[in-house]
Design an enzyme around this catalytic site. Structure first.
Site, mmCIF file in Angstrom:
data_model
loop_
_atom_site.group_PDB
_atom_site.id
_atom_site.type_symbol
_atom_site.label_atom_id
_atom_site.label_comp_id
_atom_site.label_asym_id
_atom_site.label_seq_id
_atom_site.Cartn_x
_atom_site.Cartn_y
_atom_site.Cartn_z
ATOM 1 N N CYS A 1 0.069 3.768 2.721
ATOM 2 C CA CYS A 1 0.538 3.221 4.009
ATOM 3 C C CYS A 1 2.023 3.500 4.194
ATOM 4 C CB CYS A 1 0.289 1.716 4.079
ATOM 5 S SG CYS A 1 -1.435 1.216 3.963
ATOM 6 N N CYS B 1 0.833 -1.204 0.000
ATOM 7 C CA CYS B 1 0.000 0.000 0.000
ATOM 8 C C CYS B 1 0.874 1.263 0.000
ATOM 9 C CB CYS B 1 -0.923 -0.043 1.227
ATOM 10 S SG CYS B 1 -1.788 1.483 1.576
#
Length: 123
Positions: free
Chosen positions: A33, A30
């Protein structure tokens, strides 16, 4: 304080900690993230009175499902086993600082009183 990685077995113990618990649900693939990780790490260093933890959604699917995580990163904050914040999406450093200030200022006696009142009204 360094950010800790939690799993199914260690989450309950972390939730029982008397310190506020800030949880970052994330995954290695991600991009948002990965971009949020340094912000989260810096906040953990600046606030040793708060426990900052990460849960890898790929490895901890039982926790991911239990909390109904549908988007990552998702940030949750708990105090005294009560979820006070739940939001998908990365926060900027100023936004995270503002959230931390708000979480620290919550009157938990009032929160527990409201929870008890709500429970009594349902009986």
């Amino acid at each position: 304080m360094a950010v800790e990685n939690l799993n199914q077995d260690t989450f309950k113990t972390a939730l029982d900690d008397e310190r506020p618990l800030v949880v970052d649900f994330w995954a290695p693939w991600c991009g948002p993230c990965r971009n949020f990780a340094p912000v989260f790490e810096a906040a953990s260093e600046a606030h040793p009175d708060i426990r900052f933890v990460k849960i890898n959604t790929e490895e901890e699917q039982d926790l991911t499902n239990a909390f109904r995580i549908r988007s990552i990163p998702t940030l949750m904050v708990f105090r005294e086993q009560v979820m006070l914040f739940n939001q998908a999406g990365a926060l900027s450093a100023p936004q995270l600082e503002q959230l931390i200030g708000q979480i620290k200022s919550v009157d938990m006696a009032e929160v527990h009183r409201q929870i008890a009142e709500d429970a009594a009204a349902k009986e």
